[in-house]
Design a protein around this motif. Structure first.
Motif, PDB file in Angstrom:
ATOM      1  N   TYR A  28      -7.204   7.948  -1.057  1.00  0.00           N
ATOM      2  CA  TYR A  28      -6.615   7.990  -2.670  1.00  0.00           C
ATOM      3  C   TYR A  28      -6.980   9.155  -3.339  1.00  0.00           C
ATOM      4  O   TYR A  28      -6.194   9.520  -4.309  1.00  0.00           O
ATOM      5  CB  TYR A  28      -6.836   6.649  -3.019  1.00  0.00           C
ATOM      6  CG  TYR A  28      -5.955   5.430  -2.372  1.00  0.00           C
ATOM      7  CD1 TYR A  28      -5.476   5.641  -1.203  1.00  0.00           C
ATOM      8  CD2 TYR A  28      -5.950   3.917  -2.898  1.00  0.00           C
ATOM      9  CE1 TYR A  28      -4.657   4.707  -0.714  1.00  0.00           C
ATOM     10  CE2 TYR A  28      -5.421   3.090  -2.167  1.00  0.00           C
ATOM     11  CZ  TYR A  28      -4.614   3.458  -1.283  1.00  0.00           C
ATOM     12  OH  TYR A  28      -4.028   2.292  -0.614  1.00  0.00           O
ATOM     13  N   PRO A  29      -8.360   9.378  -3.524  1.00  0.00           N
ATOM     14  CA  PRO A  29      -8.711  10.407  -4.611  1.00  0.00           C
ATOM     15  C   PRO A  29      -7.873  11.587  -4.200  1.00  0.00           C
ATOM     16  O   PRO A  29      -7.401  12.558  -5.337  1.00  0.00           O
ATOM     17  CB  PRO A  29     -10.243  10.540  -4.475  1.00  0.00           C
ATOM     18  CG  PRO A  29     -10.705   9.388  -3.961  1.00  0.00           C
ATOM     19  CD  PRO A  29      -9.650   8.759  -3.024  1.00  0.00           C
TER      20      PRO A  29
ATOM     21  N   ARG B 249       0.878  -1.136   0.090  1.00  0.00           N
ATOM     22  CA  ARG B 249       0.123  -0.034  -0.290  1.00  0.00           C
ATOM     23  C   ARG B 249       0.866   1.189   0.029  1.00  0.00           C
ATOM     24  O   ARG B 249       0.609   2.362  -0.577  1.00  0.00           O
ATOM     25  CB  ARG B 249      -0.904  -0.210   1.259  1.00  0.00           C
ATOM     26  CG  ARG B 249      -2.080  -1.065   0.934  1.00  0.00           C
ATOM     27  CD  ARG B 249      -3.073  -0.295   0.139  1.00  0.00           C
ATOM     28  NE  ARG B 249      -3.994  -1.689  -0.337  1.00  0.00           N
ATOM     29  CZ  ARG B 249      -5.189  -1.640  -1.119  1.00  0.00           C
ATOM     30  NH1 ARG B 249      -5.474  -0.313  -1.610  1.00  0.00           N
ATOM     31  NH2 ARG B 249      -5.882  -2.397  -1.171  1.00  0.00           N
ATOM     32  N   ARG B 250       1.984   1.093   0.777  1.00  0.00           N
ATOM     33  CA  ARG B 250       2.987   2.378   0.775  1.00  0.00           C
ATOM     34  C   ARG B 250       3.435   2.781  -0.800  1.00  0.00           C
ATOM     35  O   ARG B 250       3.531   3.805  -1.034  1.00  0.00           O
ATOM     36  CB  ARG B 250       3.885   2.191   1.717  1.00  0.00           C
ATOM     37  CG  ARG B 250       3.520   2.133   3.363  1.00  0.00           C
ATOM     38  CD  ARG B 250       2.445   3.175   3.608  1.00  0.00           C
ATOM     39  NE  ARG B 250       3.194   4.454   3.907  1.00  0.00           N
ATOM     40  CZ  ARG B 250       3.392   4.872   5.165  1.00  0.00           C
ATOM     41  NH1 ARG B 250       3.357   4.209   6.229  1.00  0.00           N
ATOM     42  NH2 ARG B 250       4.107   6.222   5.273  1.00  0.00           N
ATOM     43  N   LEU B 251       3.760   1.561  -1.222  1.00  0.00           N
ATOM     44  CA  LEU B 251       4.272   1.491  -2.793  1.00  0.00           C
ATOM     45  C   LEU B 251       3.030   2.310  -3.442  1.00  0.00           C
ATOM     46  O   LEU B 251       3.596   3.207  -4.604  1.00  0.00           O
ATOM     47  CB  LEU B 251       4.488   0.337  -3.260  1.00  0.00           C
ATOM     48  CG  LEU B 251       5.335   0.418  -4.551  1.00  0.00           C
ATOM     49  CD1 LEU B 251       6.569   1.244  -4.711  1.00  0.00           C
ATOM     50  CD2 LEU B 251       5.227  -1.150  -5.408  1.00  0.00           C
ATOM     51  N   LEU B 252       2.223   1.817  -3.496  1.00  0.00           N
ATOM     52  CA  LEU B 252       1.052   2.737  -4.440  1.00  0.00           C
ATOM     53  C   LEU B 252       0.680   3.815  -4.046  1.00  0.00           C
ATOM     54  O   LEU B 252       0.653   4.714  -4.886  1.00  0.00           O
ATOM     55  CB  LEU B 252      -0.483   1.762  -4.113  1.00  0.00           C
ATOM     56  CG  LEU B 252      -1.484   2.140  -4.605  1.00  0.00           C
ATOM     57  CD1 LEU B 252      -1.561   1.732  -6.259  1.00  0.00           C
ATOM     58  CD2 LEU B 252      -2.887   1.433  -4.304  1.00  0.00           C
ATOM     59  N   GLU B 253       0.684   4.243  -2.514  1.00  0.00           N
ATOM     60  CA  GLU B 253       0.634   5.694  -2.244  1.00  0.00           C
ATOM     61  C   GLU B 253       1.588   6.669  -2.473  1.00  0.00           C
ATOM     62  O   GLU B 253       1.328   7.940  -2.735  1.00  0.00           O
ATOM     63  CB  GLU B 253       0.291   5.760  -0.681  1.00  0.00           C
ATOM     64  CG  GLU B 253      -1.101   4.665  -0.374  1.00  0.00           C
ATOM     65  CD  GLU B 253      -1.299   4.796   1.001  1.00  0.00           C
ATOM     66  OE1 GLU B 253      -0.531   5.385   1.872  1.00  0.00           O
ATOM     67  OE2 GLU B 253      -2.427   3.743   1.388  1.00  0.00           O
ATOM     68  N   ASP B 254       2.754   6.107  -2.194  1.00  0.00           N
ATOM     69  CA  ASP B 254       4.058   6.968  -2.439  1.00  0.00           C
ATOM     70  C   ASP B 254       4.682   7.138  -3.644  1.00  0.00           C
ATOM     71  O   ASP B 254       5.300   8.022  -3.907  1.00  0.00           O
ATOM     72  CB  ASP B 254       4.931   6.411  -1.498  1.00  0.00           C
ATOM     73  CG  ASP B 254       4.426   6.714   0.141  1.00  0.00           C
ATOM     74  OD1 ASP B 254       3.752   7.137   0.341  1.00  0.00           O
ATOM     75  OD2 ASP B 254       4.997   6.057   0.922  1.00  0.00           O
TER      76      ASP B 254
ATOM     77  N   ASP C 206       5.039  -0.518 -18.192  1.00  0.00           N
ATOM     78  CA  ASP C 206       5.648  -0.182 -16.827  1.00  0.00           C
ATOM     79  C   ASP C 206       4.599   0.178 -15.700  1.00  0.00           C
ATOM     80  O   ASP C 206       3.824   0.911 -16.131  1.00  0.00           O
ATOM     81  CB  ASP C 206       6.776   0.683 -17.062  1.00  0.00           C
ATOM     82  CG  ASP C 206       8.108   0.191 -17.677  1.00  0.00           C
ATOM     83  OD1 ASP C 206       8.135  -1.025 -17.732  1.00  0.00           O
ATOM     84  OD2 ASP C 206       8.994   0.954 -18.005  1.00  0.00           O
ATOM     85  N   ILE C 207       4.774  -0.175 -14.520  1.00  0.00           N
ATOM     86  CA  ILE C 207       4.185   0.418 -13.523  1.00  0.00           C
ATOM     87  C   ILE C 207       4.450   1.468 -13.307  1.00  0.00           C
ATOM     88  O   ILE C 207       5.516   2.085 -13.198  1.00  0.00           O
ATOM     89  CB  ILE C 207       4.440  -0.542 -12.110  1.00  0.00           C
ATOM     90  CG1 ILE C 207       4.160  -2.145 -12.091  1.00  0.00           C
ATOM     91  CG2 ILE C 207       3.683   0.121 -10.939  1.00  0.00           C
ATOM     92  CD1 ILE C 207       4.838  -2.834 -11.117  1.00  0.00           C
ATOM     93  N   PRO C 208       3.413   2.521 -13.448  1.00  0.00           N
ATOM     94  CA  PRO C 208       3.593   4.067 -13.179  1.00  0.00           C
ATOM     95  C   PRO C 208       4.809   4.352 -11.785  1.00  0.00           C
ATOM     96  O   PRO C 208       4.914   3.784 -10.803  1.00  0.00           O
ATOM     97  CB  PRO C 208       2.516   4.676 -12.743  1.00  0.00           C
ATOM     98  CG  PRO C 208       1.452   3.869 -13.427  1.00  0.00           C
ATOM     99  CD  PRO C 208       2.022   2.375 -13.213  1.00  0.00           C
ATOM    100  N   GLY C 209       5.702   5.150 -12.185  1.00  0.00           N
ATOM    101  CA  GLY C 209       6.968   5.771 -11.157  1.00  0.00           C
ATOM    102  C   GLY C 209       7.910   4.466 -11.216  1.00  0.00           C
ATOM    103  O   GLY C 209       9.051   4.693 -10.363  1.00  0.00           O
ATOM    104  N   LEU C 210       7.755   3.192 -11.889  1.00  0.00           N
ATOM    105  CA  LEU C 210       8.648   2.045 -11.766  1.00  0.00           C
ATOM    106  C   LEU C 210       9.111   1.845 -13.045  1.00  0.00           C
ATOM    107  O   LEU C 210       8.428   1.863 -14.155  1.00  0.00           O
ATOM    108  CB  LEU C 210       8.167   1.004 -10.836  1.00  0.00           C
ATOM    109  CG  LEU C 210       7.819   1.471  -9.685  1.00  0.00           C
ATOM    110  CD1 LEU C 210       6.910   0.209  -8.909  1.00  0.00           C
ATOM    111  CD2 LEU C 210       9.097   1.740  -8.689  1.00  0.00           C
TER     112      LEU C 210
ATOM    113  N   LEU D  20       1.040   8.596 -11.373  1.00  0.00           N
ATOM    114  CA  LEU D  20       0.000   8.972 -12.284  1.00  0.00           C
ATOM    115  C   LEU D  20      -0.540  10.425 -12.250  1.00  0.00           C
ATOM    116  O   LEU D  20      -0.840  11.067 -13.164  1.00  0.00           O
ATOM    117  CB  LEU D  20      -1.203   7.896 -11.659  1.00  0.00           C
ATOM    118  CG  LEU D  20      -1.165   6.531 -12.143  1.00  0.00           C
ATOM    119  CD1 LEU D  20      -2.202   5.730 -11.627  1.00  0.00           C
ATOM    120  CD2 LEU D  20      -1.094   6.350 -13.833  1.00  0.00           C
ATOM    121  N   ASP D  21      -0.457  10.979 -10.982  1.00  0.00           N
ATOM    122  CA  ASP D  21      -0.704  12.501 -10.777  1.00  0.00           C
ATOM    123  C   ASP D  21       0.013  13.488 -11.662  1.00  0.00           C
ATOM    124  O   ASP D  21      -0.456  14.388 -12.343  1.00  0.00           O
ATOM    125  CB  ASP D  21      -0.852  12.844  -9.260  1.00  0.00           C
ATOM    126  CG  ASP D  21      -1.661  14.039  -9.292  1.00  0.00           C
ATOM    127  OD1 ASP D  21      -2.879  14.160  -9.809  1.00  0.00           O
ATOM    128  OD2 ASP D  21      -1.036  15.206  -8.539  1.00  0.00           O
TER     129      ASP D  21
END
Length: 198
Positions: A64-65, A32-37, A171-175, A43-44
């Motif tokens: 999350y929004p 969850r931290r990876l998704l949030e951080d 690719d996963i966004p940010g990775l 994506l934003d």
């Protein structure tokens, strides 16, 4: 159901009060931290992403929004009681019915995390849900899947889902990777796909 909905609404109000104080209660696990951080902020920042759908709501997804302030964010959850943790707009529906609520080729991204194997279990339902998500994505749109690669949560693994065959790996966004085990304890994986441009 009304008692559960009341409980969730009360929890959402309490969490909202805490959030406004600047102290956001979060799920502490690394996936969850990876998704949030990493993923949601990437994506934003992505100018190609304007509208997205987050599938699956719980107390730990309510903010999350807010992590996507530049985007139009919709949420979807099958449990009507969890609408208190959804965004605005929020859709109360099974992901299998996604095309009844969202227009074709209208989304830039769909994030389906913690849904596969956690209620979306039957192969036919998975195929319907993921084919629907692909139909709702614009060409070039992103489908991000988060799932647990351990029994019984992995009875329908991504490489067996025909609806994903029409998407390209991404690719996963940010990775710089298509697939990543984000939490060893439960083998929580993220995998990213794109709808072909052609």
């Amino acid at each position: 159901m009304p008692a559960k909905a009341d409980l969730y609404r009360t929890a959402a109000r309490m969490l909202g009060t805490i959030d406004k104080s600047g102290w956001i209660l979060r799920y502490r696990y690394g996936d969850r931290r990876l998704l949030e951080d990493v993923v949601l902020p990437a994506l934003d920042r992505d100018p190609a992403v304007e509208s997205l759908l987050l599938v699956g709501c719980a107390w730990y997804t309510r903010h999350y929004p807010g992590l996507l302030p530049r985007k139009r964010v919709m949420t979807m959850e099958i449990d009507p009681a969890k609408a208190a943790f959804g965004g605005d707009p929020h859709i109360v529906a099974n992901m299998t019915d996604i095309t009844e609520h969202i227009a074709p080729a209208s989304l830039d991204a769909v994030i389906c995390n913690g849904v596969l194997g956690w209620g979306l279990d039957e192969p036919d339902a998975v195929e319907t849900a993921f084919a629907g998500a692909a139909a709702c994505l614009r060409p070039g749109g992103l489908f991000l899947l988060g799932w647990n690669d351990i029994p019984p949560r992995n009875d329908c693994p991504p490489d067996a889902i025909a609806a994903l065959d029409g998407l390209e790996i991404a690719d996963i966004p940010g990775l710089d990777t298509h697939s990543l085990v984000a939490l060893e304890r439960n083998q929580h994986c993220y995998q990213a796909y794109r709808k072909p441009e052609g």
